[in-house]
Design a protein around this motif. Structure first.
Motif, PDB file in Angstrom:
ATOM      1  N   VAL A   1      30.751  34.333  76.133  1.00  0.00           N
ATOM      2  CA  VAL A   1      31.336  33.359  75.200  1.00  0.00           C
ATOM      3  C   VAL A   1      30.425  32.152  75.031  1.00  0.00           C
ATOM      4  CG1 VAL A   1      33.720  34.053  75.600  1.00  0.00           C
ATOM      5  CG2 VAL A   1      32.686  32.337  77.084  1.00  0.00           C
ATOM      6  N   ASN A   2      29.153  32.331  75.347  1.00  0.00           N
ATOM      7  CA  ASN A   2      28.232  31.206  75.269  1.00  0.00           C
ATOM      8  C   ASN A   2      28.083  30.656  73.853  1.00  0.00           C
ATOM      9  OD1 ASN A   2      26.960  33.927  75.297  1.00  0.00           O
ATOM     10  ND2 ASN A   2      25.183  32.805  74.566  1.00  0.00           N
TER      11      ASN A   2
ATOM     12  N   GLU B   1      34.706  27.896  70.733  1.00  0.00           N
ATOM     13  CA  GLU B   1      36.094  27.845  70.274  1.00  0.00           C
ATOM     14  C   GLU B   1      37.024  28.589  71.226  1.00  0.00           C
ATOM     15  OE1 GLU B   1      33.369  27.625  66.704  1.00  0.00           O
ATOM     16  OE2 GLU B   1      33.569  28.947  68.438  1.00  0.00           O
ATOM     17  N   PHE B   2      36.505  29.624  71.906  1.00  0.00           N
ATOM     18  CA  PHE B   2      37.362  30.364  72.824  1.00  0.00           C
ATOM     19  C   PHE B   2      37.709  29.515  74.042  1.00  0.00           C
ATOM     20  CE2 PHE B   2      38.455  33.662  75.936  1.00  0.00           C
ATOM     21  CZ  PHE B   2      39.390  34.362  75.194  1.00  0.00           C
ATOM     22  N   GLY B   3      36.748  28.757  74.536  1.00  0.00           N
ATOM     23  CA  GLY B   3      37.060  27.829  75.621  1.00  0.00           C
ATOM     24  C   GLY B   3      38.063  26.783  75.187  1.00  0.00           C
ATOM     25  N   LEU B   4      37.910  26.313  73.963  1.00  0.00           N
ATOM     26  CA  LEU B   4      38.862  25.342  73.420  1.00  0.00           C
ATOM     27  C   LEU B   4      40.244  25.974  73.297  1.00  0.00           C
ATOM     28  CD1 LEU B   4      39.099  22.473  72.261  1.00  0.00           C
ATOM     29  CD2 LEU B   4      38.537  23.411  70.016  1.00  0.00           C
ATOM     30  N   ALA B   5      40.279  27.256  72.907  1.00  0.00           N
ATOM     31  CA  ALA B   5      41.564  27.941  72.795  1.00  0.00           C
ATOM     32  C   ALA B   5      42.242  28.058  74.156  1.00  0.00           C
ATOM     33  CB  ALA B   5      41.355  29.327  72.180  1.00  0.00           C
TER      34      ALA B   5
ATOM     35  N   ILE C   1      36.349  36.767  64.042  1.00  0.00           N
ATOM     36  CA  ILE C   1      35.275  37.740  64.228  1.00  0.00           C
ATOM     37  C   ILE C   1      35.555  38.928  63.322  1.00  0.00           C
ATOM     38  CG2 ILE C   1      34.043  39.174  65.890  1.00  0.00           C
ATOM     39  CD1 ILE C   1      35.146  37.398  68.105  1.00  0.00           C
ATOM     40  N   PRO C   2      34.695  39.217  62.351  1.00  0.00           N
ATOM     41  CA  PRO C   2      34.914  40.400  61.505  1.00  0.00           C
ATOM     42  C   PRO C   2      34.970  41.668  62.346  1.00  0.00           C
ATOM     43  CG  PRO C   2      33.244  38.966  60.549  1.00  0.00           C
ATOM     44  CD  PRO C   2      33.520  38.449  61.925  1.00  0.00           C
ATOM     45  N   PHE C   3      35.850  42.574  61.971  1.00  0.00           N
ATOM     46  CA  PHE C   3      36.029  43.805  62.734  1.00  0.00           C
ATOM     47  C   PHE C   3      34.880  44.778  62.496  1.00  0.00           C
ATOM     48  CE2 PHE C   3      40.622  42.610  62.382  1.00  0.00           C
ATOM     49  CZ  PHE C   3      40.857  42.461  63.733  1.00  0.00           C
ATOM     50  N   ASP C   4      34.720  45.672  63.455  1.00  0.00           N
ATOM     51  CA  ASP C   4      33.860  46.839  63.270  1.00  0.00           C
ATOM     52  C   ASP C   4      34.737  47.918  62.630  1.00  0.00           C
ATOM     53  OD1 ASP C   4      32.299  49.068  63.388  1.00  0.00           O
ATOM     54  OD2 ASP C   4      31.869  48.952  65.533  1.00  0.00           O
ATOM     55  N   THR C   5      34.424  48.251  61.406  1.00  0.00           N
ATOM     56  CA  THR C   5      35.284  49.181  60.650  1.00  0.00           C
ATOM     57  C   THR C   5      34.760  50.613  60.649  1.00  0.00           C
ATOM     58  OG1 THR C   5      34.093  48.620  58.610  1.00  0.00           O
ATOM     59  CG2 THR C   5      36.057  47.324  59.138  1.00  0.00           C
ATOM     60  N   THR C   6      33.763  50.894  61.446  1.00  0.00           N
ATOM     61  CA  THR C   6      33.123  52.218  61.393  1.00  0.00           C
ATOM     62  C   THR C   6      34.126  53.334  61.642  1.00  0.00           C
ATOM     63  OG1 THR C   6      31.060  51.237  62.192  1.00  0.00           O
ATOM     64  CG2 THR C   6      31.278  53.630  62.331  1.00  0.00           C
ATOM     65  N   SER C   7      34.862  53.246  62.741  1.00  0.00           N
ATOM     66  CA  SER C   7      35.807  54.318  63.066  1.00  0.00           C
ATOM     67  C   SER C   7      36.994  54.322  62.112  1.00  0.00           C
ATOM     68  CB  SER C   7      36.292  54.161  64.513  1.00  0.00           C
ATOM     69  OG  SER C   7      36.868  52.877  64.706  1.00  0.00           O
ATOM     70  N   ALA C   8      37.355  53.173  61.582  1.00  0.00           N
ATOM     71  CA  ALA C   8      38.486  53.119  60.645  1.00  0.00           C
ATOM     72  C   ALA C   8      38.160  53.807  59.328  1.00  0.00           C
ATOM     73  CB  ALA C   8      38.878  51.669  60.393  1.00  0.00           C
TER      74      ALA C   8
ATOM     75  N   ILE D   1      39.776  33.854  67.238  1.00  0.00           N
ATOM     76  CA  ILE D   1      39.318  33.461  68.568  1.00  0.00           C
ATOM     77  C   ILE D   1      40.421  32.640  69.215  1.00  0.00           C
ATOM     78  CG2 ILE D   1      37.567  32.188  69.862  1.00  0.00           C
ATOM     79  CD1 ILE D   1      35.542  32.948  67.815  1.00  0.00           C
ATOM     80  N   GLU D   2      41.313  33.343  69.894  1.00  0.00           N
ATOM     81  CA  GLU D   2      42.444  32.731  70.569  1.00  0.00           C
ATOM     82  C   GLU D   2      42.662  33.417  71.899  1.00  0.00           C
ATOM     83  OE1 GLU D   2      44.262  30.213  70.113  1.00  0.00           O
ATOM     84  OE2 GLU D   2      43.956  29.594  68.030  1.00  0.00           O
ATOM     85  N   VAL D   3      43.507  32.811  72.736  1.00  0.00           N
ATOM     86  CA  VAL D   3      43.828  33.423  74.021  1.00  0.00           C
ATOM     87  C   VAL D   3      44.555  34.741  73.803  1.00  0.00           C
ATOM     88  CG1 VAL D   3      45.234  33.164  76.090  1.00  0.00           C
ATOM     89  CG2 VAL D   3      43.808  31.269  75.305  1.00  0.00           C
ATOM     90  N   ASP D   4      45.540  34.754  72.898  1.00  0.00           N
ATOM     91  CA  ASP D   4      46.242  35.990  72.583  1.00  0.00           C
ATOM     92  C   ASP D   4      45.397  36.849  71.655  1.00  0.00           C
ATOM     93  OD1 ASP D   4      48.449  35.155  74.064  1.00  0.00           O
ATOM     94  OD2 ASP D   4      49.284  34.071  72.344  1.00  0.00           O
ATOM     95  N   ASP D   5      45.525  38.164  71.823  1.00  0.00           N
ATOM     96  CA  ASP D   5      44.786  39.099  70.977  1.00  0.00           C
ATOM     97  C   ASP D   5      45.550  39.255  69.672  1.00  0.00           C
ATOM     98  OD1 ASP D   5      43.231  41.012  69.864  1.00  0.00           O
ATOM     99  OD2 ASP D   5      43.739  42.599  71.295  1.00  0.00           O
ATOM    100  N   LYS D   6      45.110  38.585  68.643  1.00  0.00           N
ATOM    101  CA  LYS D   6      45.786  38.697  67.364  1.00  0.00           C
ATOM    102  C   LYS D   6      44.766  38.609  66.243  1.00  0.00           C
ATOM    103  CE  LYS D   6      47.048  33.777  67.052  1.00  0.00           C
ATOM    104  NZ  LYS D   6      48.173  32.827  66.909  1.00  0.00           N
ATOM    105  N   ALA D   7      45.151  39.210  65.122  1.00  0.00           N
ATOM    106  CA  ALA D   7      44.264  39.245  63.967  1.00  0.00           C
ATOM    107  C   ALA D   7      44.650  38.147  62.982  1.00  0.00           C
ATOM    108  CB  ALA D   7      44.342  40.607  63.292  1.00  0.00           C
TER     109      ALA D   7
END
Length: 926
Positions: free
Chosen positions: A490-491, A495-499, A915-922, A699-705
């Protein structure tokens, strides 16, 4: 008359002649006398000159003999020839040999026995006896008094019989130092001398009372390999050949600490040891092997300072080919050839030979025995398992968290997090064992407290995956049950540290509100008043936490305020911070805000750590590796505890504990945030059951889109702005595919318009994936691009029976098409597009457009069209260009790869970083 005058003149003439003759005679006599005197004077001067020259020649000859040595002079052919030709030189030789013979007679009669008795009395046992009598078993002397002399070899007066050799011993402990100078071929003899001396030192006393520091400019693995078993018990430390500065600083720091202690107690270590009947402070002997080259000025000055002040503090030097000034208490052994040397104790007329070194196998065995004895005295070698309790997961965190993290002399050294010591600062330079210590702390806590008593939130701001193993992986499905969040790499995501800090302040507010309802103030009281509530103690570990404050921006300001708030209020609510760093100096955000440091009363300093302890506390400078100074008194010296931290991070240590705890304890899987990887769309929150199109991971503590809500109201269109093609495609594909998951077949239609040929494969893949879900998809690429204007007009003018989703790729690439007009008064494609953006959402037609530049985007929307874009995702666009799109807010954003900033006018008070998703598998067809 004439006759009379002639007679007078003649008489006068004769008188003048007589006078001149008398004067000449007297002058001749005077000259004769002068010549006689001068002759005597010159003769005397010549004699004096001859005598002076003779004496000078004799003195020079005597000097030459002394420099050469009597033994060498006696066999020198040139000296013999000169003595045969010059009786004066022969007389000098005779005088020297006569004095030598007379002096040696007295020495042989009286002095030899006195030297033997002196060494016997002042160098007892291992200090002076042959190695066969003492090498092997560990010593037992408690060290109250050190021998005054230490044997380094044997000595023999020149021309003496071999049986007249006597032991040569030098003062060392509590007195001075030893310097050894080598010559070509003499290094083996010098090494033997040093190795035997070192073994005498460590064998003379109870193990551990002499600590060795070994440094060699020419050895990466350390010199004197037979002694290396001593390193296992910490009796000897082998230092990096490139880090002499660190060793000198360590010795200097120890000297300062000992001198400060002596001033406080008004007693030197030597006096204190004598009074106590045992050595109270181990001697430290630094053995330094140089190569004869000068040291840098600062190192040279520091070495000489240590030489001058070290003996009183029990610090001594054994220097081999190392420069040092002569104003220190040092004795010198100088080798003249491969075996022979001279010594400052005996002078140049005595030949010194180093004692033969003991066999390496016996030295190694003795060193192993001493090391084992040290470990036995301390207890058996301590391992990670020794940090763990007999019964796992039975501890209560009502009052505090407590766990041992290492051992000192076999006794555990604990860290405590509670009301008295709410937060911890951990500091140590790279490679000092800081990560291993954190694992020791986490392992000890996790083994004692179940998830109902302890929750862990772990962030690592350096580039690495130190904590990634605490979450499930491909090879190991286990996780640490107490871990709730693990953030690695997370270097670049401050924002993740702030979250995390926002989450902790939110938890503080929740607990404070509950405490207020129960009319209590502390966590222990809250748990007693609300026994059915979930109130575990929370420990947030932030490694390299100073990265949070690496910029002059809003993140730094907010993080500083939040961290100070958590540090101040977390004490009473059971929320504890463990802040780790290589160096905690220079954090501008804390200038004038000492609350964080004041609340971090637990300080842990790794070897050579700076600034974490109190300013005058230099204990960390003298630490060997795998050790730490644990201080619960805000770093003040009297609170120091030195702990040897066992290996907690190798295979079979922490990982084995984790698997055991995972098998025994029930807990939800922790969230892993890895800033080095893009999350996959198929695994994203809200993808299979979305509330709207998902755009990326917030970029939050909870995993959400990030979800963009679509409602039949004006402005519910989305703009993607920037030239980062891969990220723009990811955002559009995520939105399209998630909408495909949201609707059943026949509920909506998709329009994919792409005027850029290179993007067609991705657009086609997205269309195929949507069709596979049963959706109607219209694609305009290649030659069909010209029909985009017609479709815009149709969608803008007609009401469709089902929802319509328009995905317009690279809108700016169609400018030449959209600007065209059939007649000057007719509407252009841009006009129709603006109508679509304005009126479409009310008829369930929503547009997702991608513009590759802010200028083209504003040109497309026109003067009043900004309100028709309800949300936007900015990629590689500077924050200053986005201020007009964020309701006048200052957008503090600096672009970076695979990151974007998202703002929704109806829901956001500030933009979110996603963070944009990796859509390859989708995109793969089922």
């Amino acid at each position: 008359m004439v006759w009379a005058r002639e007679t007078i003149d003649d008489y006068r003439t004769r008188l003048w002649d007589m006078a001149r003759g008398e004067r000449r005679r007297r002058v001749d006599e005077a000259l004769t006398a002068l010549r006689t005197v001068l002759g005597h004077a010159l003769g005397a001067a010549e004699g004096a000159r001859v005598r002076a020259e003779t004496r000078h020649r004799q003195l020079e000859f005597e000097k030459e003999i002394r420099l050469l040595g009597l033994a060498a002079a006696a066999t020198d052919a040139d000296l013999a020839r000169r003595m045969a030709e010059d009786d004066a030189l022969r007389a000098v030789w005779d005088g020297i040999t006569a004095r030598r013979d007379a002096g040696y007679e007295q020495w042989h009669r009286e002095g030899l026995a006195q030297v033997h008795r002196l060494v016997l009395d002042e160098a007892p046992g291992a200090a002076g006896e042959p190695w066969q009598t003492w090498l092997g078993p560990a010593g037992t002397d408690p060290g109250a008094h050190a021998p005054r002399l230490w044997r380094v070899g044997s000595a023999l007066v020149e021309h003496s019989a071999p049986e007249d050799a006597f032991p040569l011993a030098v003062p060392l402990l509590d007195v001075g130092h030893l310097r050894v100078n080598t010559t070509t071929g003499s290094r083996p003899a010098a090494d033997a001398l040093v190795e035997t001396l070192v073994m005498r030192l460590v064998s003379a006393f109870a193990p551990g009372l002499v600590r060795l520091h070994l440094w060699d400019v020419g050895h990466l693995t350390g010199p004197l390999p037979s002694l290396h078993p001593l390193t296992a018990a910490g009796v000897m430390v082998v230092h990096d050949p490139t880090r002499l500065d660190d060793l000198l600083a360590q010795l200097a720091g120890h000297i300062r600490r000992v001198h400060a202690q002596s001033l406080r107690v008004h007693q030197t270590p030597r006096a204190a040891s004598a009074a106590a009947g045992r050595r109270v402070e181990p001697w430290r002997v630094a053995v330094l092997f140089g190569n004869g080259d000068p040291l840098p000025d600062e190192q040279y000055r520091e070495l000489n300072r240590i030489a001058r002040t070290g003996p009183e503090a029990g610090v001594h030097l054994v220097l081999v080919d190392m420069p040092i000034t002569a104003n220190s208490p040092v004795e010198t052994v100088t080798f003249t050839d491969a075996e022979r040397a001279t010594c400052s104790m005996t002078g140049p007329g005595v030949v010194v030979r180093a004692d033969p070194a003991p066999p390496p196998a016996q030295v190694n065995h003795a060193a192993t025995t001493i090391a084992a004895d040290v470990l036995v005295r301390r207890g058996r070698p301590r391992e990670f398992a020794d940090l763990l309790p007999d019964t796992l997961g039975t501890g209560s965190s009502v009052e505090e968290l407590r766990t041992p993290i290492g051992f000192h002399e076999g006794e555990p050294v604990e860290v405590v997090l509670g009301d008295a010591t709410p937060h911890a600062l951990v500091a140590g330079p790279s490679g000092s064992g800081k990560t291993n210590l954190l694992y020791a702390v986490l392992g000890g806590l996790a083994a004692r407290y179940p998830p109902s008593e302890l929750e862990l939130y772990l962030l690592d701001f350096k580039e690495g995956v130190s904590f990634a193993g605490l979450t499930p992986g491909r090879k190991d499905p286990s996780w640490l049950p107490q871990a709730r969040l693990v953030g690695v790499n997370v270097n670049t995501d401050r924002e993740f540290g702030l979250a995390l800090l926002r989450f902790l302040t939110g938890e503080l507010a929740r607990r404070a509100a509950a405490a207020k309802r129960q009319e209590v103030t502390k966590l222990a009281e809250l748990r007693e008043a609300d026994p059915d509530g979930h109130w575990p103690r929370i420990v947030a570990v932030i490694d390299e936490f100073q990265a949070l404050f690496g910029g002059r921006d809003q993140i730094t300001q907010q993080a500083a305020a939040l961290l100070e708030d958590v540090a101040r209020r977390g004490r009473s609510q059971g929320i504890h911070l463990v802040l780790a760093s290589q160096d905690i100096a220079g954090i501008e955000a804390f200038w004038g805000k000492p609350a964080v440091y004041d609340q971090c009363t637990l300080r842990i300093a790794m070897p050579k750590a700076k600034r974490v302890l109190a300013q005058e506390n230099n204990a960390a400078l003298a630490l060997p590796r795998w050790h730490a100074v644990v201080n619960h008194e805000s770093g003040v010296a009297h609170g120091n505890e030195v702990a040897h931290v066992p290996d907690a991070s190798s295979r079979g240590t922490f990982d084995e504990l984790q698997r055991t705890l995972w098998a025994r304890m029930t807990s939800p899987k922790p969230r892993l945030f890895d800033g080095a990887h893009q999350p996959e769309l198929v695994h994203a929150a809200d993808f299979t059951g979305p509330r709207g199109p998902v755009l990326g991971q917030i970029i939050e503590v909870d995993d959400k889109a990030a979800v963009f809500r679509l409602e039949p109201v004006p402005g519910r269109n989305l703009a993607v702005i920037g030239t980062a093609t891969a990220d723009a495609l990811s955002v559009l594909e995520s939105a399209a595919l998630s909408l495909g998951e949201l609707h059943s077949a026949g509920e909506c239609e998709f329009h994919l318009w792409c005027p850029v040929q290179s993007l067609e494969p991705r657009v086609t893949a997205a269309a195929d994936r949507l069709r596979a879900k049963g959706h109607e998809v219209s694609v305009r690429t290649g030659d069909d691009v010209a029909k985009i204007t017609e479709e815009i007009t149709k969608l803008a003018d007609e009401t469709a029976p089902v929802r319509q989703y328009v995905f317009f790729y690279a809108v700016d690439a169609t400018a030449h098409l959209l600007e065209a007009k059939e007649t000057p008064l007719a509407k252009s494609g841009f006009d129709k597009l603006r109508e679509l953006l304005k009126n479409g959402p009310a008829r369930h037609v929503h547009t997702f457009g991608w513009w590759r530049g802010m200028g083209r985007f504003k040109e497309t929307l026109g003067f009043a069209g900004m309100d028709d874009i309800g949300g936007w995702v900015a990629l590689d666009v500077q924050g200053a260009e986005l201020n007009t799109l964020a309701a006048g807010q200052v957008v503090d954003w600096s672009p970076r790869p695979h990151r974007a900033v998202f703002f929704d006018r109806t829901t956001h008070s500030r933009p979110d970083v996603l963070i944009p998703f990796d859509t390859t598998s989708a995109l793969e067809l089922p």
